[in-house]
Write a protein that holds these residues in place. Sequence first.
Motif, PDB file in Angstrom:
ATOM      1  N   HIS A   6      -7.227  47.730  53.337  1.00 49.28           N
ATOM      2  CA  HIS A   6      -7.873  46.981  52.260  1.00 49.28           C
ATOM      3  C   HIS A   6      -7.425  47.479  50.864  1.00 49.28           C
ATOM      4  CE1 HIS A   6     -10.467  46.007  55.690  1.00 49.28           C
ATOM      5  NE2 HIS A   6     -10.786  44.908  55.022  1.00 49.28           N
ATOM      6  N   SER A   7      -6.203  47.154  50.546  1.00 48.49           N
ATOM      7  CA  SER A   7      -5.687  47.487  49.218  1.00 48.49           C
ATOM      8  C   SER A   7      -6.299  46.550  48.179  1.00 48.49           C
ATOM      9  CB  SER A   7      -4.171  47.362  49.184  1.00 48.49           C
ATOM     10  OG  SER A   7      -3.685  47.398  47.856  1.00 48.49           O
ATOM     11  N   THR A   8      -6.890  47.113  47.136  1.00 50.04           N
ATOM     12  CA  THR A   8      -7.422  46.263  46.065  1.00 50.04           C
ATOM     13  C   THR A   8      -6.299  45.567  45.305  1.00 50.04           C
ATOM     14  OG1 THR A   8      -7.464  48.174  44.567  1.00 50.04           O
ATOM     15  CG2 THR A   8      -9.498  47.652  45.741  1.00 50.04           C
ATOM     16  N   ALA A   9      -5.070  46.048  45.475  1.00 53.38           N
ATOM     17  CA  ALA A   9      -3.932  45.390  44.834  1.00 53.38           C
ATOM     18  C   ALA A   9      -3.515  44.138  45.593  1.00 53.38           C
ATOM     19  CB  ALA A   9      -2.750  46.354  44.735  1.00 53.38           C
ATOM     20  N   GLU A  10      -3.719  44.121  46.923  1.00 53.47           N
ATOM     21  CA  GLU A  10      -3.198  43.025  47.735  1.00 53.47           C
ATOM     22  C   GLU A  10      -4.269  42.218  48.459  1.00 53.47           C
ATOM     23  OE1 GLU A  10      -0.127  42.318  47.474  1.00 53.47           O
ATOM     24  OE2 GLU A  10       0.592  44.149  46.504  1.00 53.47           O
ATOM     25  N   ALA A  11      -5.340  42.861  48.893  1.00 55.75           N
ATOM     26  CA  ALA A  11      -6.348  42.169  49.700  1.00 55.75           C
ATOM     27  C   ALA A  11      -7.119  41.155  48.862  1.00 55.75           C
ATOM     28  CB  ALA A  11      -7.316  43.191  50.315  1.00 55.75           C
ATOM     29  N   ARG A  12      -7.641  40.148  49.511  1.00 57.19           N
ATOM     30  CA  ARG A  12      -8.394  39.095  48.817  1.00 57.19           C
ATOM     31  C   ARG A  12      -9.842  39.564  48.624  1.00 57.19           C
ATOM     32  NH1 ARG A  12      -6.016  33.500  51.599  1.00 57.19           N
ATOM     33  NH2 ARG A  12      -3.887  33.776  50.806  1.00 57.19           N
ATOM     34  N   LEU A  13     -10.052  40.247  47.487  1.00 59.35           N
ATOM     35  CA  LEU A  13     -11.335  40.886  47.218  1.00 59.35           C
ATOM     36  C   LEU A  13     -12.058  40.343  45.996  1.00 59.35           C
ATOM     37  CD1 LEU A  13     -10.367  44.646  47.831  1.00 59.35           C
ATOM     38  CD2 LEU A  13     -11.404  43.034  49.440  1.00 59.35           C
ATOM     39  N   PHE A  14     -11.315  39.825  45.021  1.00 51.24           N
ATOM     40  CA  PHE A  14     -11.913  39.499  43.731  1.00 51.24           C
ATOM     41  C   PHE A  14     -11.917  37.981  43.508  1.00 51.24           C
ATOM     42  CE2 PHE A  14      -9.712  43.619  43.381  1.00 51.24           C
ATOM     43  CZ  PHE A  14     -10.847  44.422  43.307  1.00 51.24           C
ATOM     44  N   PRO A  15     -13.109  37.376  43.393  1.00 50.27           N
ATOM     45  CA  PRO A  15     -13.206  35.918  43.270  1.00 50.27           C
ATOM     46  C   PRO A  15     -12.744  35.418  41.904  1.00 50.27           C
ATOM     47  CG  PRO A  15     -15.383  36.929  43.104  1.00 50.27           C
ATOM     48  CD  PRO A  15     -14.434  38.034  43.445  1.00 50.27           C
ATOM     49  N   VAL A  16     -12.019  34.319  41.903  1.00 48.37           N
ATOM     50  CA  VAL A  16     -11.484  33.755  40.662  1.00 48.37           C
ATOM     51  C   VAL A  16     -11.716  32.252  40.620  1.00 48.37           C
ATOM     52  CG1 VAL A  16      -9.706  35.538  40.399  1.00 48.37           C
ATOM     53  CG2 VAL A  16      -9.183  33.429  41.665  1.00 48.37           C
ATOM     54  N   ILE A  17     -11.604  31.692  39.414  1.00 49.67           N
ATOM     55  CA  ILE A  17     -11.666  30.246  39.204  1.00 49.67           C
ATOM     56  C   ILE A  17     -10.271  29.799  38.775  1.00 49.67           C
ATOM     57  CG2 ILE A  17     -12.742  28.370  37.911  1.00 49.67           C
ATOM     58  CD1 ILE A  17     -15.085  30.299  37.368  1.00 49.67           C
ATOM     59  N   TRP A  18      -9.630  29.001  39.601  1.00 53.32           N
ATOM     60  CA  TRP A  18      -8.281  28.548  39.274  1.00 53.32           C
ATOM     61  C   TRP A  18      -8.313  27.435  38.232  1.00 53.32           C
ATOM     62  CZ3 TRP A  18      -4.175  31.223  40.988  1.00 53.32           C
ATOM     63  CH2 TRP A  18      -4.351  32.056  42.090  1.00 53.32           C
ATOM     64  N   ALA A  19      -7.320  27.433  37.363  1.00 58.52           N
ATOM     65  CA  ALA A  19      -7.195  26.373  36.365  1.00 58.52           C
ATOM     66  C   ALA A  19      -6.767  25.073  37.055  1.00 58.52           C
ATOM     67  CB  ALA A  19      -6.164  26.777  35.314  1.00 58.52           C
ATOM     68  N   PRO A  20      -7.086  23.924  36.462  1.00 57.43           N
ATOM     69  CA  PRO A  20      -6.711  22.641  37.092  1.00 57.43           C
ATOM     70  C   PRO A  20      -5.216  22.507  37.349  1.00 57.43           C
ATOM     71  CG  PRO A  20      -8.308  22.289  35.331  1.00 57.43           C
ATOM     72  CD  PRO A  20      -7.905  23.726  35.248  1.00 57.43           C
ATOM     73  N   HIS A  21      -4.383  23.151  36.513  1.00 58.65           N
ATOM     74  CA  HIS A  21      -2.941  23.004  36.678  1.00 58.65           C
ATOM     75  C   HIS A  21      -2.353  23.955  37.724  1.00 58.65           C
ATOM     76  CE1 HIS A  21      -3.250  26.304  33.651  1.00 58.65           C
ATOM     77  NE2 HIS A  21      -2.281  26.816  34.388  1.00 58.65           N
ATOM     78  N   ALA A  22      -3.149  24.879  38.262  1.00 61.81           N
ATOM     79  CA  ALA A  22      -2.641  25.877  39.206  1.00 61.81           C
ATOM     80  C   ALA A  22      -2.223  25.216  40.515  1.00 61.81           C
ATOM     81  CB  ALA A  22      -3.697  26.944  39.454  1.00 61.81           C
ATOM     82  N   ARG A  23      -1.123  25.690  41.072  1.00 63.43           N
ATOM     83  CA  ARG A  23      -0.615  25.172  42.331  1.00 63.43           C
ATOM     84  C   ARG A  23      -0.303  26.322  43.280  1.00 63.43           C
ATOM     85  NH1 ARG A  23      -2.554  21.591  40.286  1.00 63.43           N
ATOM     86  NH2 ARG A  23      -1.750  19.518  39.735  1.00 63.43           N
ATOM     87  N   SER A  24      -0.504  26.078  44.564  1.00 64.20           N
ATOM     88  CA  SER A  24      -0.185  27.073  45.572  1.00 64.20           C
ATOM     89  C   SER A  24       1.315  27.100  45.812  1.00 64.20           C
ATOM     90  CB  SER A  24      -0.920  26.756  46.876  1.00 64.20           C
ATOM     91  OG  SER A  24      -0.546  27.644  47.886  1.00 64.20           O
ATOM     92  N   SER A  25       1.826  28.283  46.172  1.00 63.27           N
ATOM     93  CA  SER A  25       3.263  28.414  46.433  1.00 63.27           C
ATOM     94  C   SER A  25       3.640  27.840  47.792  1.00 63.27           C
ATOM     95  CB  SER A  25       3.669  29.891  46.366  1.00 63.27           C
ATOM     96  OG  SER A  25       2.914  30.652  47.302  1.00 63.27           O
ATOM     97  N   ASN A  26       2.645  27.537  48.617  1.00 63.85           N
ATOM     98  CA  ASN A  26       2.911  26.893  49.908  1.00 63.85           C
ATOM     99  C   ASN A  26       1.938  25.734  50.088  1.00 63.85           C
ATOM    100  OD1 ASN A  26       0.422  28.108  50.678  1.00 63.85           O
ATOM    101  ND2 ASN A  26       1.532  30.004  51.189  1.00 63.85           N
TER     102      ASN A  26
END
Length: 544
Positions: A6-26
């Motif tokens: 559980h690396s705080t650098a890599e693991a999905r730990l911190f909740p965020v709100i994505w901007a409307p323009h954000a897109r997934s890389s996949n």
Amino acid sequence: MPARSHSTAEARLFPVIWAPHARSSNSEPLPGKIGFRELLLRSHDITGLAVAEPPAHSALLRILYALTARVTRLDEGGPGDWGERRMDVVEAGRLPAEAIEEYFATWGHRFFVFDDEGGRPWMQDPRLAEQCDADNTAGVNKLIVTRPAGNNHSWFTHVSAQTPTPPTVSEAVLNLLVWHFYGPSGRCSAREVGGVKSASVTAGPLRTALSYHPEGDTLFQTLLAGLTPPEATVRRDVDLCPWEWEELPDPETPPTDRTGPLALLTACSSHALLLVAAEEQEDAVADAFITWAYRGERIPRDDAYLIWQISQQGNRYPRPADSGRALWRDVDALLLYEASGPARPRRPRVFDTAFEVAETLRVRALGFEQEGQAKDRQFVEGSTPPLLGFVEEDAPRTEAAVSRLRQLGEMYGHRLERAVRKAWSLYVNDPKAEHSTWSAEAGARYWPQAETEFWSRYRRLDRSAVALDAGLDRKATRKAFFALAERSYESVTAPLTSHVRGARAVAEARIELYGGRRTTKGTGNGATAGSGPELTGSDQGVSA
């Protein structure tokens, strides 16, 4: 579970709100939680943090400020002008990806939540496993600040002391930060160091305080606006975050080297913690050690995100979090370098330069209404509309108008409280009668409406330096706040006016809305105030 996980650098730990323009890389949807590395790399695609608890939000922002300063090399005053270097990053539109990757390649091994291979778990002290009693740990109910522990009442959730529900690693890490910044003073779990066992701890650096943060349209703007220029003497190889220390500090002596901006942001905790992974659940914490971090006096507080003011005894202290106080009442203390009033409030140092990043910055207030020792009352959070374009340096003509607008709103709120208190004491014929119910109802009616009125008039202020007093119509403003106070007074006192005794009390106390009775010069009799909502000489100063 692996010894290191559980690396705080890599693991999905911190909740965020994505901007409307954000897109997934996949083709997959954007994740609701991410680690520090992706959070920095994509801060320009993120609107903000989605942390529900204000103290955890405040603590996490401070960690992110430190990481942002490191990867942008804004952790030192030079070379060149610091403000211009920050603007170079602003104009680039994103944090430097190469520097982010390089930083986590260097320090990534220090970001693991669990590290039993003789390593250093992030923001924890592995020595506690040996120095504390493993049979008398704090437990996860104590770790999670919204859970009841011991004999306390359940407010947010029901849990069992005998079979506590293990929190997720994400939840545990956020509460770990709350303890580091807002932890209580007093008794704690015993820790034995150098043959001496003790169980006493001082309060966290932000305990009881309300923290103010500039907030932009994206997390990228928010993080850059939240940086403060370091002193010329600050060196990055000395001003270290806890995960950058070569060795863990000696707990027998208070630290003396926490003076740089990054150390002040991340390394002033008086609590030491260690999380214990759940063996049967991959993403859970089974137990926690919570104790003191060092012996001796508390590290002096010098935080760039607090309003500092002066007590009657001449001591400097941060403005406390108060769940009953709306954020607009602090506006002039945020915009003016030093606002008026006996406490001489000094605005948070971060606002000296934050407006350089963007004029549309808002202010978010985050805190925890607490007692200094152990009692926690209520989370505090508030947000303003775009505000920092009105700071004194950028729009000096608005200084008096903003201050007067706030003073008028507060003055009629205080007059309303005095009026309902007096009406009740006159009705029951007891000056010491309990009046809190009426006062609370009057405040609940007045303050939300006053806030709406304040922001409505605030938005109409003229920043062009052409209009006198920024175009504030003082007479209309006084009448507007007076009307709100009068309507609230009439609504609260209406049940008494159906009979003579109550109507007489209500009528006599109404004069408090106009400033009360005052003695006219040359007479010994009390003269009533005027018949309209006009300011007297004393009204034109600081609010009552």
